[in-house]
Write a protein that holds these residues in place. Structure first.
Motif, PDB file in Angstrom:
ATOM      1  N   HIS A 287      55.183  21.149  93.359  1.00  0.00           N
ATOM      2  CA  HIS A 287      54.356  21.074  92.153  1.00  0.00           C
ATOM      3  C   HIS A 287      54.631  22.252  91.225  1.00  0.00           C
ATOM      4  O   HIS A 287      53.710  22.920  90.732  1.00  0.00           O
ATOM      5  N   VAL A 288      55.901  22.517  91.008  1.00  0.00           N
ATOM      6  CA  VAL A 288      56.316  23.510  90.020  1.00  0.00           C
ATOM      7  C   VAL A 288      57.048  22.750  88.922  1.00  0.00           C
ATOM      8  O   VAL A 288      58.149  22.238  89.137  1.00  0.00           O
ATOM      9  N   ASP A 289      56.421  22.674  87.768  1.00  0.00           N
ATOM     10  CA  ASP A 289      56.911  21.846  86.675  1.00  0.00           C
ATOM     11  C   ASP A 289      57.451  22.707  85.540  1.00  0.00           C
ATOM     12  O   ASP A 289      56.926  23.795  85.268  1.00  0.00           O
ATOM     13  N   VAL A 290      58.491  22.199  84.875  1.00  0.00           N
ATOM     14  CA  VAL A 290      59.033  22.839  83.676  1.00  0.00           C
ATOM     15  C   VAL A 290      58.961  21.804  82.558  1.00  0.00           C
ATOM     16  O   VAL A 290      59.630  20.769  82.609  1.00  0.00           O
ATOM     17  N   ILE A 291      58.144  22.094  81.551  1.00  0.00           N
ATOM     18  CA  ILE A 291      57.785  21.105  80.544  1.00  0.00           C
ATOM     19  C   ILE A 291      58.012  21.682  79.146  1.00  0.00           C
ATOM     20  O   ILE A 291      57.517  22.768  78.822  1.00  0.00           O
ATOM     21  N   GLY A 292      58.727  20.964  78.317  1.00  0.00           N
ATOM     22  CA  GLY A 292      58.811  21.289  76.903  1.00  0.00           C
ATOM     23  C   GLY A 292      59.448  22.625  76.585  1.00  0.00           C
ATOM     24  O   GLY A 292      59.143  23.223  75.550  1.00  0.00           O
ATOM     25  N   CYS A 293      60.358  23.085  77.423  1.00  0.00           N
ATOM     26  CA  CYS A 293      61.028  24.369  77.197  1.00  0.00           C
ATOM     27  C   CYS A 293      62.394  24.156  76.535  1.00  0.00           C
ATOM     28  O   CYS A 293      62.951  23.057  76.553  1.00  0.00           O
ATOM     29  N   THR A 294      62.922  25.238  75.990  1.00  0.00           N
ATOM     30  CA  THR A 294      64.264  25.235  75.423  1.00  0.00           C
ATOM     31  C   THR A 294      65.127  26.223  76.182  1.00  0.00           C
ATOM     32  O   THR A 294      64.718  27.371  76.403  1.00  0.00           O
ATOM     33  N   PHE A 295      66.302  25.773  76.599  1.00  0.00           N
ATOM     34  CA  PHE A 295      67.278  26.616  77.287  1.00  0.00           C
ATOM     35  C   PHE A 295      68.530  26.640  76.416  1.00  0.00           C
ATOM     36  O   PHE A 295      69.090  25.584  76.120  1.00  0.00           O
ATOM     37  N   SER A 315      60.563  17.843  82.395  1.00  0.00           N
ATOM     38  CA  SER A 315      60.395  16.834  81.359  1.00  0.00           C
ATOM     39  C   SER A 315      60.297  17.463  79.978  1.00  0.00           C
ATOM     40  O   SER A 315      59.682  18.512  79.785  1.00  0.00           O
ATOM     41  N   GLY A 316      60.914  16.788  79.008  1.00  0.00           N
ATOM     42  CA  GLY A 316      60.758  17.164  77.611  1.00  0.00           C
ATOM     43  C   GLY A 316      61.424  18.463  77.226  1.00  0.00           C
ATOM     44  O   GLY A 316      61.049  19.079  76.221  1.00  0.00           O
ATOM     45  N   ASN A 317      62.428  18.884  77.995  1.00  0.00           N
ATOM     46  CA  ASN A 317      63.125  20.136  77.711  1.00  0.00           C
ATOM     47  C   ASN A 317      64.386  19.895  76.900  1.00  0.00           C
ATOM     48  O   ASN A 317      64.971  18.806  76.933  1.00  0.00           O
ATOM     49  N   ARG A 318      64.823  20.943  76.205  1.00  0.00           N
ATOM     50  CA  ARG A 318      66.077  20.904  75.452  1.00  0.00           C
ATOM     51  C   ARG A 318      67.038  21.923  76.038  1.00  0.00           C
ATOM     52  O   ARG A 318      66.660  23.072  76.310  1.00  0.00           O
ATOM     53  N   PHE A 319      68.288  21.501  76.222  1.00  0.00           N
ATOM     54  CA  PHE A 319      69.334  22.371  76.757  1.00  0.00           C
ATOM     55  C   PHE A 319      70.484  22.372  75.766  1.00  0.00           C
ATOM     56  O   PHE A 319      71.033  21.315  75.454  1.00  0.00           O
ATOM     57  N   GLU A 320      70.849  23.566  75.283  1.00  0.00           N
ATOM     58  CA  GLU A 320      71.895  23.678  74.264  1.00  0.00           C
ATOM     59  C   GLU A 320      72.810  24.850  74.602  1.00  0.00           C
ATOM     60  O   GLU A 320      72.333  25.946  74.885  1.00  0.00           O
ATOM     61  N   ASP A 321      74.098  24.609  74.554  1.00  0.00           N
ATOM     62  CA  ASP A 321      75.090  25.654  74.795  1.00  0.00           C
ATOM     63  C   ASP A 321      74.852  26.319  76.148  1.00  0.00           C
ATOM     64  O   ASP A 321      74.524  27.500  76.254  1.00  0.00           O
ATOM     65  N   ILE A 322      75.040  25.536  77.204  1.00  0.00           N
ATOM     66  CA  ILE A 322      74.847  25.990  78.584  1.00  0.00           C
ATOM     67  C   ILE A 322      76.221  26.200  79.219  1.00  0.00           C
ATOM     68  O   ILE A 322      77.046  25.286  79.246  1.00  0.00           O
ATOM     69  N   GLY A 323      76.466  27.397  79.738  1.00  0.00           N
ATOM     70  CA  GLY A 323      77.776  27.704  80.304  1.00  0.00           C
ATOM     71  C   GLY A 323      78.122  26.888  81.524  1.00  0.00           C
ATOM     72  O   GLY A 323      79.281  26.545  81.760  1.00  0.00           O
ATOM     73  N   GLN A 351      63.003  16.404  97.429  1.00  0.00           N
ATOM     74  CA  GLN A 351      62.587  15.025  97.231  1.00  0.00           C
ATOM     75  C   GLN A 351      61.457  14.931  96.206  1.00  0.00           C
ATOM     76  O   GLN A 351      60.767  15.888  95.909  1.00  0.00           O
ATOM     77  N   ARG A 352      61.355  13.730  95.658  1.00  0.00           N
ATOM     78  CA  ARG A 352      60.306  13.390  94.697  1.00  0.00           C
ATOM     79  C   ARG A 352      60.317  14.338  93.499  1.00  0.00           C
ATOM     80  O   ARG A 352      59.306  14.912  93.113  1.00  0.00           O
ATOM     81  N   LEU A 353      61.498  14.452  92.893  1.00  0.00           N
ATOM     82  CA  LEU A 353      61.613  15.125  91.602  1.00  0.00           C
ATOM     83  C   LEU A 353      61.657  14.067  90.512  1.00  0.00           C
ATOM     84  O   LEU A 353      62.232  12.992  90.684  1.00  0.00           O
ATOM     85  N   TYR A 354      61.071  14.398  89.364  1.00  0.00           N
ATOM     86  CA  TYR A 354      61.070  13.496  88.211  1.00  0.00           C
ATOM     87  C   TYR A 354      61.708  14.243  87.049  1.00  0.00           C
ATOM     88  O   TYR A 354      61.143  15.211  86.526  1.00  0.00           O
ATOM     89  N   ILE A 355      62.924  13.822  86.688  1.00  0.00           N
ATOM     90  CA  ILE A 355      63.718  14.486  85.646  1.00  0.00           C
ATOM     91  C   ILE A 355      63.800  13.514  84.476  1.00  0.00           C
ATOM     92  O   ILE A 355      64.543  12.531  84.525  1.00  0.00           O
ATOM     93  N   ALA A 356      63.022  13.772  83.425  1.00  0.00           N
ATOM     94  CA  ALA A 356      62.873  12.738  82.399  1.00  0.00           C
ATOM     95  C   ALA A 356      62.735  13.325  80.998  1.00  0.00           C
ATOM     96  O   ALA A 356      62.186  14.413  80.810  1.00  0.00           O
ATOM     97  N   ASP A 357      63.249  12.572  80.028  1.00  0.00           N
ATOM     98  CA  ASP A 357      63.028  12.858  78.608  1.00  0.00           C
ATOM     99  C   ASP A 357      63.540  14.225  78.196  1.00  0.00           C
ATOM    100  O   ASP A 357      62.983  14.866  77.303  1.00  0.00           O
ATOM    101  N   ASN A 358      64.608  14.669  78.832  1.00  0.00           N
ATOM    102  CA  ASN A 358      65.263  15.910  78.440  1.00  0.00           C
ATOM    103  C   ASN A 358      66.456  15.609  77.535  1.00  0.00           C
ATOM    104  O   ASN A 358      67.079  14.557  77.639  1.00  0.00           O
TER     105      ASN A 358
END
Length: 504
Positions: A287-295, A315-323, A351-358
């Motif tokens: 139950h450690v969530d990362v939501i709406g962040c920018t990397f 969920s809902g994260n943006r990833f730009e220029d990742i090495g 198990q039971r990860l939800y990777i969505a809307d990134n």
């Protein structure tokens, strides 16, 4: 960290408007804020009721060491710990290492020879001015070598000119790893010609690689923060010779006697790998969530879920220029295990990860062999409605082990994603890429573009969907190119299993 006047501090427990809230301003310490929250948890402070929120106001928070979130920082379902940012809150490190390409001036050149016995690479001799410059930069000179589905970064030891060709030797340990392990290695006179290389210098030395490390915690949410500017120090000290997916070899060699093992009669390579470093790492957590962040502007992996992890949402994260890889999850049988064995205990650990809307754009910019989303030994993982574009190798990858045996990987679903502009530099790739037997899994309703025309590829193995070694257990249906249905002819495979269902 904001401090209230003494009178208000005495009244704080009775003021519900401030209960459980810690506000940090630019120039103040995130570490101290987390320590305050930890002490509230430790002492059973009433401000824990309903949860604790640490809010970073707009500004830049420079990190000299990672923020460590420990088991003592855990919340509960009724009282979570939330670390969040106002608009413009940026957690950052140093600018990434900068490279200057010395030879050739642009693009890459083809190799002339690759000698495993003498551990040398032969190239055409550069013009005198360039050769002089290369020798003057010897202390930080690297050769980047194209190796089908991976690259190698080799620190140069010597350039030995022999007329119109030059023999290059390399430092250890990468020299041994590069020449002893058979897959991947450069191709000489392959389907589409020889592998390629470039020579460059690296100007900057070590910098901070990690910004946040969550270990052993639960019920923690990280949201609305921007993470940027981390370095990737490994190539500066050890070079970087990989097996696949950005996983560096720490030991590797080819079997020379009695090739083959009970679980794979054709196996000739042995390999032990190291997990790439990540800007934000979550391990042994639930139950450690990362939501709406920018990397953005990160040297290696952006976000990594490893160890024993479950019930987490990305969920809902943006990833730009990742090495390296944007989102990494699950075990890849890192050292001390040898990666090619069919392990049965690793998939239940993630198990039971939800990777969505990134949204992921421009991943694998430093290590071309990394991917956008990479999951190893996992189960009950859903990857849904992500937008992936601009990747130098594969887009969404799931599975590890190269095995037809049941290992616990199952019920993994890749649904409704959009993947485009992938395989820009490396082939043996897929917009969606799978490995090994994963019963009850599916690839459904994705829109997958065509692979890019990689300029230095040595073969033509790049596909919208690539069912690599021993893939089995998937139902594949409803996928399109955006204009038409994806058919079996759009799908590459490598010894697939008997339990695949492909609906056209």
């Amino acid at each position: 960290m904001r401090r209230l006047p003494a009178l208000f501090a005495l009244l704080l427990p009775a003021l519900t408007a401030f209960a459980g809230e810690i506000v940090v301003s630019e120039g103040e310490s995130i570490h101290h804020a987390l320590r305050q929250a930890r002490e509230w948890r430790r002492t059973g402070d009433p401000r824990c009721e309903g949860g604790i929120t640490i809010t970073l106001r707009a500004g830049r928070y420079y990190m000299e060491e990672p923020l460590f979130v420990r088991p003592e920082d855990s919340g509960t379902a009724a009282s979570p710990t939330v670390i969040q940012g106002e608009t413009g809150a940026i957690v950052c490190g140093d600018p990434r290492q900068q490279h200057t390409q010395l030879w050739p001036a642009k693009g890459m050149e083809r190799l002339l020879g690759f000698d495993t016995a003498n551990r040398t690479i032969t190239i055409a001799t550069p013009p005198p001015a360039q050769l002089s410059m290369l020798n003057s930069q010897r202390a930080t000179l690297e050769m980047v070598v194209h190796q089908r589905w991976a690259i190698a970064i080799l620190r140069v030891k010597e350039l030995r000119v022999e007329g119109d060709h030059t023999v290059v030797t390399f430092k250890e340990p990468e020299s041994r790893l590069e020449f002893e392990h058979p897959w991947p290695q450069p191709v000489i006179d392959g389907e589409r010609g020889c592998s390629s290389f470039l020579l460059r210098t690296t100007e900057q030395r070590d910098g901070i690689e990690q910004l946040v490390t969550v270990s052993g915690a639960a019920y923690v949410t990280i949201q609305n923060l921007t993470f940027e500017h981390t370095c990737w120090n490994r190539p500066l000290h050890k070079g970087h010779v990989t097996l696949q997916g950005g996983f560096a070899l720490v030991d590797a060699y080819k079997l020379t006697e009695n090739e083959g093992l009970p679980w794979d009669t054709g196996l000739e390579n042995q390999a032990w790998v190291e997990r790439p470093v990540s800007a934000v790492s979550i391990s042994d957590a639930h139950h450690v969530d990362v939501i709406g962040c920018t990397f953005r502007h990160l040297g290696a992996t952006a976000l990594d879920y490893n160890g024993i992890t479950s019930e987490c949402t990305i969920s809902g994260n943006r990833f730009e220029d990742i090495g390296g890889t944007a989102i990494l999850a699950g075990s890849f049988a890192e050292s001390p295990r040898e990666v090619h064995r069919p392990y049965g205990d690793l998939a239940p650990r993630c198990q039971r990860l939800y990777i969505a809307d990134n949204t992921i754009s421009e991943a694998a910019t430093e290590d071309w062999g990394a991917v956008a989303i990479g999951c190893g030994y996992v189960r009950d993982v859903t990857i849904a409605h992500n937008d992936v574009r601009g990747v130098n190798y594969s887009g969404i990858c799931i599975g590890w082990g190269w095995t037809p045996l049941y290992t616990g990987m199952e019920n993994n679903h890749i649904v409704g994603n959009r993947v485009s502009d992938f395989a820009r530099q490396l082939y043996d790739a897929g917009g969606i890429y799978t490995l090994s037997n994963q019963p009850g899994s599916s690839i459904r309703d994705n829109i997958i573009g065509a692979p890019a025309n990689a300029p230095y590829a040595t073969n033509d193995r790049a596909f919208r969907i690539y069912l690599d070694a021993r893939t089995d257990g998937f139902t594949i249906e409803g996928n399109t190119t955006g204009e038409r249905s994806i058919t079996r002819s759009d799908i590459g495979d490598n010894h697939p299993g008997p339990n695949l269902i492909v609906e056209e």
